[in-house]
Scaffold this active site. Structure first.
Site, short mmCIF file in Angstrom:
data_model
loop_
_atom_site.label_atom_id
_atom_site.label_comp_id
_atom_site.label_asym_id
_atom_site.label_seq_id
_atom_site.Cartn_x
_atom_site.Cartn_y
_atom_site.Cartn_z
N ARG A 1 0.06 98.85 42.25
CA ARG A 1 1.43 99.17 42.68
C ARG A 1 1.65 100.68 42.75
O ARG A 1 2.16 101.21 43.73
CB ARG A 1 2.41 98.50 41.72
CG ARG A 1 3.89 98.64 42.05
CD ARG A 1 4.53 99.87 41.48
NE ARG A 1 4.12 100.14 40.12
CZ ARG A 1 4.38 101.27 39.48
NH1 ARG A 1 5.01 102.27 40.10
NH2 ARG A 1 3.98 101.46 38.24
N ASP A 2 1.23 101.37 41.71
CA ASP A 2 1.38 102.82 41.68
C ASP A 2 0.50 103.48 42.74
O ASP A 2 0.87 104.50 43.32
CB ASP A 2 1.03 103.35 40.28
CG ASP A 2 1.56 104.75 40.04
OD1 ASP A 2 2.44 105.19 40.79
OD2 ASP A 2 1.09 105.40 39.09
N HIS B 1 0.09 106.52 30.52
CA HIS B 1 -0.02 106.42 31.97
C HIS B 1 -0.20 107.85 32.48
O HIS B 1 0.78 108.57 32.67
CB HIS B 1 1.24 105.78 32.57
CG HIS B 1 1.18 105.57 34.04
ND1 HIS B 1 1.10 104.31 34.61
CD2 HIS B 1 1.17 106.44 35.07
CE1 HIS B 1 1.04 104.43 35.93
NE2 HIS B 1 1.09 105.72 36.24
N HIS C 1 -1.64 111.00 34.89
CA HIS C 1 -2.05 111.47 36.21
C HIS C 1 -2.90 112.72 35.99
O HIS C 1 -2.73 113.43 34.99
CB HIS C 1 -0.83 111.79 37.07
CG HIS C 1 0.00 110.59 37.40
ND1 HIS C 1 1.33 110.66 37.70
CD2 HIS C 1 -0.32 109.26 37.45
CE1 HIS C 1 1.81 109.44 37.95
NE2 HIS C 1 0.82 108.58 37.79
N CYS D 1 2.10 110.97 41.40
CA CYS D 1 3.49 111.36 41.65
C CYS D 1 3.56 112.40 42.76
O CYS D 1 2.90 113.44 42.67
CB CYS D 1 4.11 111.92 40.38
SG CYS D 1 5.82 112.44 40.61
N ASN E 1 -3.62 109.05 40.04
CA ASN E 1 -3.78 108.25 38.84
C ASN E 1 -5.16 108.51 38.24
O ASN E 1 -6.10 108.90 38.94
CB ASN E 1 -3.66 106.76 39.18
CG ASN E 1 -2.23 106.32 39.31
OD1 ASN E 1 -1.48 106.31 38.34
ND2 ASN E 1 -1.82 105.94 40.52
#
Length: 296
Positions: free
Chosen positions: A14-15, A212, A214, A245, A255
């Site tokens: 999803r990300d 989570h 990045h 992001c 990610n």
């Protein structure tokens, strides 16, 4: 710290997908999620239930979930599917979607980021988390809260471990038992990752506290081990490192790549429940999606 203590990997298509300019067809998404299940993934951040006006890529979340469930071979145990929500309407949609066992909510400790992304005040966002906790408990679903900007933010706002700790204590007090610390803009160094996790983990004893992260490619392995050595056993990642992001301001920040997480932890004798050799097909599929849908 016991270096053989297993780690949990949450795969995050999803990300990875949500920022792609070309919409991925529903059957392609469902087929990819099935490939993840076949590769051994048991925890998948697969969907978000948000307005199609804001995230066009996620307009078909219910249809994707329906197609995935229909495609699972008889006797196959369905994975934990996480669906992200940002408001009450999204919460209602996620709770009505069969197969979505966990709802996820991004709670930002940055006022600017919270207002830009969800148009909410701190009080409004906290009230929504409390509603989510109550609704998921009643529906016998799980809840994970992502603490956005946990490792700092670029908006010249107050930030420090004490602000993160205050948020974590509040989440624990209202009954949230799974929390992920998010390096939203990917600027944290490995040292900063380890230092923050070490500083705040004791205030949420009994809570599953993950990360989570990045990162630029060259910092991924170091960040993973910094978090693990500080006590983290839950890692969000995405095959090929796609996503991240858009506010990071660096196109190389994505990610953490799942293959890097699995390889790095395996090299240190840490079980992830996944084998690199089993990821080959899913990695190829992820690369195909990147090549086909990352360019408008």
């Amino acid at each position: 710290m016991n270096s053989t203590e297993a780690a949990k990997i949450i795969e995050c298509p999803r990300d990875a997908w949500q920022g792609l300019p070309e919409v991925i067809p529903t059957p392609v998404k469902a087929s990819y999620l099935l490939a993840l299940v076949e590769a051994g993934f048991r925890h998948i951040d697969a969907l978000s239930f948000v307005s199609p006006q804001h995230v066009r890529q996620m307009a078909d979340s219910e249809a994707v979930m329906e197609a995935l469930l229909a495609s699972l071979p008889p006797g196959t145990e369905a994975p934990e599917i996480i669906g992200i929500v940002v408001n009450e309407k999204g919460m209602e949609r996620a709770l009505a979607a069969p197969g979505v066992g966990t709802l996820g909510y991004p709670y930002s400790i940055s006022a600017y980021f919270r207002r830009a992304n969800a148009n909410m005040s701190r009080a409004e966002s906290r009230a929504l988390v409390e509603k989510l906790k109550k609704a998921t408990k009643e529906a016998e679903r799980n809840l994970v809260v992502y603490v956005s900007m946990a490792f700092g933010n670029p908006y010249d706002e107050p930030w420090g471990p004490e602000i993160v700790e205050d948020t974590l204590i509040w989440l624990k007090d209202i009954g949230v038992r799974t929390i992920s610390l998010a390096d939203t803009v990917g600027t944290a160094t490995p040292e900063a990752v380890g230092k923050l996790y070490t500083a705040v983990k004791d205030c949420v004893a009994g809570v599953e506290l993950g990360v989570h992260l990045h990162s630029r490619p060259e910092g991924m392995a170091e960040k993973v081990m910094a978090a693990y050595n500080a006590g983290c056993r839950r890692f969000d990642s995405a095959l090929t490192g796609l996503g991240g992001c858009p506010f990071a301001g660096d196109e190389l920040v994505g990610n953490i790549a799942t293959e890097t997480v699995v390889r790095t932890l395996s090299e240190h004798g840490i079980d992830t429940g996944l084998e690199l050799s089993a990821l080959t097909s899913a990695l190829a599929r992820a690369a195909e999606i990147r090549d086909r849908y990352a360019h408008s």
